[in-house]
Design a protein around this motif. Structure first.
Motif, PDB file in Angstrom:
ATOM      1  N   GLU A 472       0.822  -1.145  -0.086  1.00 59.66           N
ATOM      2  CA  GLU A 472      -0.161  -0.193   0.122  1.00 59.66           C
ATOM      3  C   GLU A 472       0.781   1.212   0.016  1.00 59.66           C
ATOM      4  N   GLN A 473       2.187   1.078  -0.319  1.00 58.18           N
ATOM      5  CA  GLN A 473       3.045   2.194  -0.228  1.00 58.18           C
ATOM      6  C   GLN A 473       3.147   3.008   0.772  1.00 58.18           C
ATOM      7  N   SER A 474       2.942   2.541   2.060  1.00 63.89           N
ATOM      8  CA  SER A 474       3.328   3.244   3.296  1.00 63.89           C
ATOM      9  C   SER A 474       3.682   2.308   4.261  1.00 63.89           C
ATOM     10  N   TRP A 475       3.719   2.837   5.739  1.00 63.94           N
ATOM     11  CA  TRP A 475       4.065   1.909   6.890  1.00 63.94           C
ATOM     12  C   TRP A 475       3.213   2.257   8.071  1.00 63.94           C
ATOM     13  N   SER A 476       2.651   1.580   8.758  1.00 56.86           N
ATOM     14  CA  SER A 476       1.802   1.646   9.686  1.00 56.86           C
ATOM     15  C   SER A 476       2.565   2.348  11.050  1.00 56.86           C
ATOM     16  N   ARG A 477       3.875   2.123  11.223  1.00 58.35           N
ATOM     17  CA  ARG A 477       4.698   2.301  12.255  1.00 58.35           C
ATOM     18  C   ARG A 477       4.178   1.894  13.688  1.00 58.35           C
ATOM     19  N   ARG A 478       3.364   0.785  13.555  1.00 58.26           N
ATOM     20  CA  ARG A 478       2.800   0.292  14.840  1.00 58.26           C
ATOM     21  C   ARG A 478       3.367  -1.466  14.837  1.00 58.26           C
ATOM     22  N   GLY A 479       3.194  -1.978  15.984  1.00 58.30           N
ATOM     23  CA  GLY A 479       3.509  -3.354  16.120  1.00 58.30           C
ATOM     24  C   GLY A 479       2.487  -4.309  15.563  1.00 58.30           C
ATOM     25  N   ILE A 480       3.016  -5.181  14.955  1.00 58.30           N
ATOM     26  CA  ILE A 480       2.253  -6.407  14.215  1.00 58.30           C
ATOM     27  C   ILE A 480       2.707  -7.673  14.487  1.00 58.30           C
ATOM     28  N   THR A 481       1.940  -8.571  14.723  1.00 57.77           N
ATOM     29  CA  THR A 481       2.374  -9.951  14.966  1.00 57.77           C
ATOM     30  C   THR A 481       2.904 -10.662  13.659  1.00 57.77           C
ATOM     31  N   MET A 482       3.678 -11.807  13.887  1.00 57.01           N
ATOM     32  CA  MET A 482       4.066 -12.361  12.719  1.00 57.01           C
ATOM     33  C   MET A 482       2.834 -12.952  12.029  1.00 57.01           C
ATOM     34  N   VAL A 483       1.967 -13.620  12.476  1.00 62.28           N
ATOM     35  CA  VAL A 483       0.780 -14.346  11.931  1.00 62.28           C
ATOM     36  C   VAL A 483       0.098 -13.177  11.080  1.00 62.28           C
ATOM     37  N   ASP A 484      -0.137 -11.751  11.476  1.00 56.35           N
ATOM     38  CA  ASP A 484      -0.611 -10.832  10.758  1.00 56.35           C
ATOM     39  C   ASP A 484      -0.022 -10.184   9.732  1.00 56.35           C
ATOM     40  N   ALA A 485       1.548 -10.272   9.876  1.00 56.22           N
ATOM     41  CA  ALA A 485       2.335  -9.762   9.057  1.00 56.22           C
ATOM     42  C   ALA A 485       2.175 -10.717   7.521  1.00 56.22           C
ATOM     43  N   LEU A 486       2.239 -11.888   7.959  1.00 53.04           N
ATOM     44  CA  LEU A 486       2.398 -12.834   6.839  1.00 53.04           C
ATOM     45  C   LEU A 486       0.896 -12.810   6.203  1.00 53.04           C
ATOM     46  N   THR A 487      -0.236 -12.697   6.990  1.00 48.75           N
ATOM     47  CA  THR A 487      -1.591 -12.704   6.346  1.00 48.75           C
ATOM     48  C   THR A 487      -1.792 -11.621   5.406  1.00 48.75           C
ATOM     49  N   VAL A 488      -1.273 -10.428   5.824  1.00 48.19           N
ATOM     50  CA  VAL A 488      -1.467  -9.216   4.874  1.00 48.19           C
ATOM     51  C   VAL A 488      -0.180  -9.008   3.998  1.00 48.19           C
ATOM     52  N   SER A 489       0.618  -9.790   4.057  1.00 52.14           N
ATOM     53  CA  SER A 489       1.952  -9.854   3.502  1.00 52.14           C
ATOM     54  C   SER A 489       2.614  -8.383   3.494  1.00 52.14           C
ATOM     55  N   LYS A 490       2.975  -7.958   4.638  1.00 51.58           N
ATOM     56  CA  LYS A 490       3.821  -6.866   4.904  1.00 51.58           C
ATOM     57  C   LYS A 490       5.306  -7.099   4.460  1.00 51.58           C
ATOM     58  N   ASN A 491       5.717  -6.095   3.755  1.00 51.53           N
ATOM     59  CA  ASN A 491       7.178  -6.296   3.198  1.00 51.53           C
ATOM     60  C   ASN A 491       8.215  -5.873   4.296  1.00 51.53           C
ATOM     61  N   THR A 492       8.169  -5.122   5.253  1.00 55.15           N
ATOM     62  CA  THR A 492       9.032  -4.695   6.191  1.00 55.15           C
ATOM     63  C   THR A 492       9.452  -5.746   7.067  1.00 55.15           C
ATOM     64  N   ILE A 493       8.500  -6.657   7.654  1.00 56.39           N
ATOM     65  CA  ILE A 493       8.619  -7.616   8.696  1.00 56.39           C
ATOM     66  C   ILE A 493       9.715  -8.723   8.280  1.00 56.39           C
ATOM     67  N   PRO A 494       9.439  -9.239   7.073  1.00 58.72           N
ATOM     68  CA  PRO A 494      10.422 -10.111   6.582  1.00 58.72           C
ATOM     69  C   PRO A 494      11.658  -9.571   6.210  1.00 58.72           C
ATOM     70  N   VAL A 495      11.826  -8.255   5.943  1.00 62.17           N
ATOM     71  CA  VAL A 495      13.172  -7.807   5.647  1.00 62.17           C
ATOM     72  C   VAL A 495      13.763  -7.782   7.054  1.00 62.17           C
ATOM     73  N   GLU A 496      13.075  -7.304   8.212  1.00 64.61           N
ATOM     74  CA  GLU A 496      13.755  -7.255   9.076  1.00 64.61           C
ATOM     75  C   GLU A 496      14.147  -8.577   9.748  1.00 64.61           C
ATOM     76  N   LEU A 497      13.400  -9.660   9.535  1.00 65.39           N
ATOM     77  CA  LEU A 497      13.801 -11.073   9.708  1.00 65.39           C
ATOM     78  C   LEU A 497      15.149 -11.424   9.111  1.00 65.39           C
ATOM     79  N   LEU A 498      14.949 -10.805   7.674  1.00 65.27           N
ATOM     80  CA  LEU A 498      16.365 -11.342   7.002  1.00 65.27           C
ATOM     81  C   LEU A 498      17.464 -10.528   7.718  1.00 65.27           C
ATOM     82  N   GLN A 499      17.344  -9.538   8.066  1.00 68.50           N
ATOM     83  CA  GLN A 499      18.513  -8.904   8.850  1.00 68.50           C
ATOM     84  C   GLN A 499      18.982  -9.553  10.179  1.00 68.50           C
ATOM     85  N   ARG A 500      17.809  -9.782  10.789  1.00 64.07           N
ATOM     86  CA  ARG A 500      18.325 -10.766  12.106  1.00 64.07           C
ATOM     87  C   ARG A 500      18.916 -11.954  12.032  1.00 64.07           C
TER      88      ARG A 500
END
Length: 744
Positions: A472-500
């Protein structure tokens, strides 16, 4: 001076009687002496000529003896040598067959493969005696008596050649014809070629039994329309096994040998009938059939299969254009023959097409036919007719890696071994890479749980830029669970996982544990690895196999197109043993499966259009950069399916949710998935996944903190490893128990 006083006339002499007589006697003697000299000279000349002639004859005789001796020695050495054709090691070109699995679970011939025409080897013991007799008595009635050459017929053939007459027929024995078929000397019928055939026939008969020669002949002989050997011809012309041929049908095939392209029963039935009558007469002459059988065979109405007309009954396995599954199988078998036997690409392909191989695949024939028909129907994909519709591909496999069906294009397949977008193309999978690149290894390494919270905010790249943005070309800047991040296909969360996790860790997981073979860019550009950016494309079948671990307790299986390859002698050349290997533990696989079910079941899940009523579905959508390509991988209790949809030219796709440029509006792959699976599973029992849940517990978690729910927490159900449970939330204590209004 004379006494009478008269003067003598000058020049005249008076001879005495004795002198006269002497003179008279001498003259004849001189004449007789000259006559004897002439006779003797003539005799001397003739004697000299005769002597020269005799010498020449002697020289010629000596030369002939030398040449004859040398030729005899050469012929005997050739005939007695091990050179030439050895029927025991003869490379017999025979039609190969690819088998699929029918609706009863039985192996069924799906496609025949030819090198230079159809050929199916059959042992002599399986060829009826009357079929053998038809060929022998038609082509070489003294076959059992001669030693490879019928000298009377051969002399006649040479005389025809010398007189420049047609000698293409009439002189060759069955043994010579076999050599001609093996060597391919059909049109080159010069004297030196026939001499080589004679020598080869003598050699062949010296080292091989008549039965072996006849068996090879009956399997090599050209019988028209690309059919070689009696078995292939029986199937093609009469839709029969050779063991079922009648006398008339056997004679019809024997008649064809004289001119396969002009006297076969399909193309010229009248000429075949005329020649067939001759064959039957020869069979009667040699008591192969009785008078009654002969007369009945002459009148028999032979049913010939129509292989060329408007209503042609094409052999079921003789499709000129292979289906997508056969293409993929041939490519895999070729590679395995090269790897295991050191064959070149051409040698391996010749083996496949002409080695009489039996290739047993895991293809579900009905499913394959359905999938190919589905992908050719534009109405399954578009709302409006497209001038240049997007391409597509799909693959279905079970959880042991057995490929059930595959389609490599949305367009009609025009050739064999062409490029397949399912097995050959390396394309972006977009967000479909997220579960296998980061979420699965993060759960498996206990870095995250179902409800671990991370902030949806931009991450910093190596060059310091904020990246990435979400769909959606934006960030919510709020916390999100892993299951919800996967469900709505957030890009930021898997990138952070990649970095960690570390880029190396994720890269090696894909390459070593999931056997993704296409990561040619290494890790230098791996920041976009988990988002499936264009630098990191995958093959669709490898993507599908990677997802199968979530329905197979974490075990990986290499995509398998065939189970075994057997040669014409029954020897197993290749065998695909199960290659089950550990990728993630069963608890992690169970949790990932449950998380991906939310992609389908949750109201805001990106794959909700794939939801089915009778089956539990798990999966993940994927969209490449700028909507160039859509992907979806879906799992149900029976199969895992990967679908790819997009333009080869990288044109943008517009979906049914976008109103502009309506002429490009298409269904998403998750819609196509549901449509396909609804049809394919209509006769299957309703089912849920049967996975190993030992070591997994179901707990409620706080939707605010992601910790295990305490009293007063708004909570939902999550799935956790017993060995990696979150702490309990202590920030929402109240006098009331936790509300269940938000429960799922």
């Amino acid at each position: 001076m004379s006494t009478n006083g008269k003067k003598k006339k000058p020049g005249r002499q008076v001879m005495r009687g004795s002198e006269y007589r002497t003179m008279q006697e001498t003259k004849p003697v001189i004449k007789r002496k000259n006559s004897h000299v002439g006779v003797r000279a003539t005799k001397a000349i003739f004697f000299s000529i005769g002597k020269v002639f005799l010498i020449i004859c002697m020289i010629l005789l000596i030369i002939c003896c030398i040449v004859g001796t040398a030729l005899t020695v050469f012929v005997m050495k050739y005939v007695d040598s091990d050179t030439g054709i050895d029927l025991n090691t003869l490379e017999v070109y025979s039609t190969s067959v690819v088998y699929g699995v029918d609706s009863n679970g039985e192996a069924k011939a799906m496609q025949s493969l030819h090198l230079n025409g159809r050929r199916e080897w059959v042992d002599l013991a399986e060829i009826p005696q009357h079929v053998q007799d038809a060929f022998v008595y038609t082509e070489d009635e003294r076959f059992m008596d001669h030693e490879g050459v019928d000298w009377g017929r051969t002399l006649s053939s040479f005389l025809k050649l010398a007189l420049k007459q047609d000698a293409s027929q009439g002189g060759s024995t069955i043994t010579q014809q076999l050599i001609k078929n093996i060597n391919g000397d059909f049109n080159n019928r010069t004297i030196d070629v026939k001499i080589r055939e004679i020598l080869g026939a003598l050699q062949l008969e010296r080292h091989n039994a008549k039965s072996s020669i006849l068996e090879a002949y009956l399997n090599y002989i050209d019988l028209g329309n690309g059919n070689y050997g009696v078995q292939a011809a029986a199937e093609y012309y009469f839709d029969k096994d050779v063991s079922e041929l009648t006398y008339a049908e056997a004679a019809s095939l024997a008649a064809t040998t004289k001119s396969p392209n002009n006297i076969n029963i399909l193309d010229n039935p009248e000429r075949n009938k005329e020649r067939r009558s001759y064959s039957l007469r020869k069979m009667l002459e040699f008591n192969s059939i009785t008078q009654e059988e002969y007369e009945a065979s002459l009148e028999e109405e032979i049913k010939v299969m129509d292989r060329k007309g408007d209503n042609a009954q094409v052999l079921e396995t003789d499709n000129k254009v292979y289906n997508w599954y056969v293409d993929a199988t041939i490519k895999k078998v070729q590679k395995d023959l090269m790897d295991q036997y050191g064959l070149s690409a051409n040698e391996a392909m010749n083996k496949i097409n002409g080695g009489g191989l039996q290739i047993y695949t895991t293809c579900q024939i009905d499913m394959q036919n359905y999938l190919e028909d589905y992908f050719l129907d534009d109405s399954n994909f578009f709302y409006l007719e497209q001038e240049h519709p997007p391409e597509g591909a799909a693959i279905i496999m079970d959880y042991q890696g057995n490929v059930q069906a595959v389609v490599g294009s949305r367009n009609k397949k025009e050739g064999n071994l062409v490029n397949s977008r399912a097995t050959d193309d390396i394309r972006s999978a977009g967000s479909a890479m997220k579960p296998i690149t980061t979420y699965a290894p993060a759960v498996n390494s206990d870095l995250i749980t179902w409800s671990t919270m991370m902030v949806d905010e931009p991450k910093t790249t190596k060059n310091g830029k904020d990246w990435p943005k979400n769909y959606e070309q934006s960030w919510s800047r709020r916390g999100i669970t892993m299951v919800d991040a996967l469900t709505v296909s957030k890009n930021t969360i898997p990138v952070e996982l990649l970095q960690r996790l570390g880029i190396d860790y994720c890269y090696n997981f894909l390459k070593n544990d999931l056997h993704i073979s296409t990561l040619s860019n290494g890790i230098d550009k791996a920041e976009g690895l988990t988002l499936g950016m264009n630098d990191y494309g995958v093959k669709l079948d490898e993507l599908c196999a990677a997802y199968a671990i979530f329905g197979n307790n974490g075990n990986y299986n290499t995509p398998k197109y065939y189970t075994k390859v057997v040669d014409m002698n029954g020897k197993v050349l290749l065998e695909n043993e199960p290659e089950n290997s550990y990728a993630i533990d069963s608890s992690s696989a169970y949790i990932m499966n449950k998380m991906m079910q939310q992609v389908i079941e949750a109201p805001n899940g990106t794959g909700r259009q794939a939801r089915m009523n009778r089956f539990t579905i798990a999966g993940k959508t994927g969209t490449s950069d700028d909507n160039l390509e859509f992907s979806f991988v879906g799992l149900n209790p029976y199969y895992v399916t990967a679908i790819r949809f997009g333009y080869d030219q990288n044109d943008k796709i517009y979906t049914e949710t976008e109103q502009r440029n309506i002429k490009y509006k298409v269904n998403k792959p998750q819609v196509i998935y549901k449509d396909i699976m609804t049809d394919l599973l209509k006769d299957y029992d309703s089912a849920d996944f049967e996975l190993d849940d030992s070591g997994v517990v179901q707990k409620r978690y706080c939707t605010v903190t992601g910790l295990l729910a305490g009293p007063g927490c708004s909570s939902k159900v999550g799935y956790y490893k017993e060995s990696n449970l979150p702490n309990t939330c202590t920030g929402h204590y109240s006098s009331r128990t936790a509300s269940n209004t938000d429960d799922e």
